[in-house]
Design a protein around this motif. Structure first.
Motif, PDB file in Angstrom:
ATOM      1  N   SER A 147       0.807  -1.216   0.000  1.00  0.00           N
ATOM      2  CA  SER A 147       0.000   0.000   0.000  1.00  0.00           C
ATOM      3  C   SER A 147       0.843   1.270   0.000  1.00  0.00           C
ATOM      4  O   SER A 147       0.309   2.355   0.135  1.00  0.00           O
ATOM      5  N   VAL A 148       2.137   1.127  -0.132  1.00  0.00           N
ATOM      6  CA  VAL A 148       3.019   2.282  -0.074  1.00  0.00           C
ATOM      7  C   VAL A 148       3.289   2.798  -1.483  1.00  0.00           C
ATOM      8  O   VAL A 148       3.596   2.033  -2.388  1.00  0.00           O
ATOM      9  N   LYS A 149       3.178   4.097  -1.659  1.00  0.00           N
ATOM     10  CA  LYS A 149       3.460   4.718  -2.950  1.00  0.00           C
ATOM     11  C   LYS A 149       4.771   5.492  -2.826  1.00  0.00           C
ATOM     12  O   LYS A 149       4.922   6.372  -1.988  1.00  0.00           O
ATOM     13  N   ASN A 150       5.726   5.157  -3.666  1.00  0.00           N
ATOM     14  CA  ASN A 150       7.022   5.828  -3.641  1.00  0.00           C
ATOM     15  C   ASN A 150       6.971   7.046  -4.556  1.00  0.00           C
ATOM     16  O   ASN A 150       6.579   6.939  -5.705  1.00  0.00           O
ATOM     17  N   THR A 151       7.407   8.184  -4.038  1.00  0.00           N
ATOM     18  CA  THR A 151       7.363   9.383  -4.851  1.00  0.00           C
ATOM     19  C   THR A 151       8.742   9.978  -5.113  1.00  0.00           C
ATOM     20  O   THR A 151       8.886  10.797  -5.999  1.00  0.00           O
TER      21      THR A 151
ATOM     22  N   GLU B 185       7.408   8.162   1.114  1.00  0.00           N
ATOM     23  CA  GLU B 185       6.357   7.167   1.007  1.00  0.00           C
ATOM     24  C   GLU B 185       5.075   7.655   1.674  1.00  0.00           C
ATOM     25  O   GLU B 185       5.109   8.224   2.750  1.00  0.00           O
ATOM     26  N   LYS B 186       3.964   7.394   0.989  1.00  0.00           N
ATOM     27  CA  LYS B 186       2.648   7.693   1.548  1.00  0.00           C
ATOM     28  C   LYS B 186       2.046   6.389   2.036  1.00  0.00           C
ATOM     29  O   LYS B 186       1.991   5.411   1.297  1.00  0.00           O
ATOM     30  N   THR B 187       1.588   6.366   3.261  1.00  0.00           N
ATOM     31  CA  THR B 187       0.946   5.179   3.788  1.00  0.00           C
ATOM     32  C   THR B 187      -0.534   5.186   3.432  1.00  0.00           C
ATOM     33  O   THR B 187      -1.087   6.219   3.048  1.00  0.00           O
ATOM     34  N   THR B 188      -1.166   4.059   3.568  1.00  0.00           N
ATOM     35  CA  THR B 188      -2.586   3.936   3.246  1.00  0.00           C
ATOM     36  C   THR B 188      -3.411   4.880   4.105  1.00  0.00           C
ATOM     37  O   THR B 188      -3.247   4.945   5.310  1.00  0.00           O
ATOM     38  N   GLY B 189      -4.305   5.628   3.471  1.00  0.00           N
ATOM     39  CA  GLY B 189      -5.199   6.526   4.181  1.00  0.00           C
ATOM     40  C   GLY B 189      -4.599   7.867   4.525  1.00  0.00           C
ATOM     41  O   GLY B 189      -5.202   8.658   5.241  1.00  0.00           O
ATOM     42  N   SER B 190      -3.408   8.165   4.021  1.00  0.00           N
ATOM     43  CA  SER B 190      -2.763   9.432   4.334  1.00  0.00           C
ATOM     44  C   SER B 190      -2.253  10.084   3.052  1.00  0.00           C
ATOM     45  O   SER B 190      -1.773   9.406   2.149  1.00  0.00           O
ATOM     46  N   ASN B 191      -2.367  11.393   2.994  1.00  0.00           N
ATOM     47  CA  ASN B 191      -1.806  12.129   1.871  1.00  0.00           C
ATOM     48  C   ASN B 191      -0.458  12.744   2.210  1.00  0.00           C
ATOM     49  O   ASN B 191       0.145  13.415   1.382  1.00  0.00           O
ATOM     50  N   ILE B 192      -0.008  12.531   3.421  1.00  0.00           N
ATOM     51  CA  ILE B 192       1.257  13.094   3.871  1.00  0.00           C
ATOM     52  C   ILE B 192       2.358  12.062   3.684  1.00  0.00           C
ATOM     53  O   ILE B 192       2.316  10.971   4.251  1.00  0.00           O
ATOM     54  N   ALA B 193       3.348  12.399   2.888  1.00  0.00           N
ATOM     55  CA  ALA B 193       4.478  11.511   2.659  1.00  0.00           C
ATOM     56  C   ALA B 193       5.525  11.719   3.748  1.00  0.00           C
ATOM     57  O   ALA B 193       5.758  12.837   4.195  1.00  0.00           O
ATOM     58  N   THR B 194       6.128  10.622   4.169  1.00  0.00           N
ATOM     59  CA  THR B 194       7.224  10.693   5.134  1.00  0.00           C
ATOM     60  C   THR B 194       8.472  10.119   4.488  1.00  0.00           C
ATOM     61  O   THR B 194       8.399   9.236   3.627  1.00  0.00           O
ATOM     62  N   ARG B 195       9.609  10.602   4.913  1.00  0.00           N
ATOM     63  CA  ARG B 195      10.883  10.149   4.366  1.00  0.00           C
ATOM     64  C   ARG B 195      11.318   8.900   5.121  1.00  0.00           C
ATOM     65  O   ARG B 195      11.487   8.917   6.333  1.00  0.00           O
ATOM     66  N   ILE B 196      11.504   7.815   4.383  1.00  0.00           N
ATOM     67  CA  ILE B 196      11.918   6.547   4.950  1.00  0.00           C
ATOM     68  C   ILE B 196      13.279   6.191   4.356  1.00  0.00           C
ATOM     69  O   ILE B 196      13.438   6.127   3.141  1.00  0.00           O
ATOM     70  N   CYS B 197      14.272   5.972   5.226  1.00  0.00           N
ATOM     71  CA  CYS B 197      15.621   5.612   4.782  1.00  0.00           C
ATOM     72  C   CYS B 197      15.939   4.197   5.239  1.00  0.00           C
ATOM     73  O   CYS B 197      15.764   3.869   6.410  1.00  0.00           O
ATOM     74  N   ARG B 198      16.409   3.370   4.304  1.00  0.00           N
ATOM     75  CA  ARG B 198      16.770   1.985   4.603  1.00  0.00           C
ATOM     76  C   ARG B 198      18.064   1.640   3.885  1.00  0.00           C
ATOM     77  O   ARG B 198      18.358   2.177   2.834  1.00  0.00           O
ATOM     78  N   THR B 199      18.788   0.674   4.456  1.00  0.00           N
ATOM     79  CA  THR B 199      19.981   0.173   3.788  1.00  0.00           C
ATOM     80  C   THR B 199      19.555  -0.840   2.731  1.00  0.00           C
ATOM     81  O   THR B 199      18.417  -1.320   2.737  1.00  0.00           O
TER      82      THR B 199
END
Length: 77
Positions: free
Chosen positions: A18-22, A36-50
C-alpha cells in the motif's frame, strides 16, 4: 509466538503493497531514502533503509505471500 509470526508477515506484506514511492535519494551512509505515503494518508514521510534492509523486507514479503497462498489452490477431481 508461532501464531504471531504469520500475522506480522501478513501485516508487512499489506503494508508494503500500500506504499506509494514518490522520490528516491541516496545518502552518504549507504541508505536509500524514499518519500512514502501510507494507506489513508496524503502526507508523505521520508523513509531511509539500507540495501540489506530492503532485501530482507522483500524476502519476508515473498515468504508471507507464499505462506498465504500455500494450500489455497486445490486440484479438482
Amino acid at each position: 509466538m508461532i501464531k504471531i509470526i504469520p500475522l506480522l508477515l501478513t501485516l508487512t506484506l499489506f503494508g508494503c503493497s500500500s506504499v506509494k514511492n514518490t522520490e528516491t535519494a541516496s545518502s552518504d551512509d549507504g541508505k536509500i531514502c524514499k518519500m512514502e505515503k501510507t494507506t489513508g494518508s496524503n502526507i508523505a514521510t521520508r523513509i531511509c533503509r539500507t540495501v540489506e534492509q530492503i532485501a530482507y523486507q522483500k524476502k519476508i514479503a515473498k515468504e508471507a505471500l507464499k505462506e498465504m497462498t500455500r494450500g489455497s489452490i486445490k486440484s479438482r477431481k
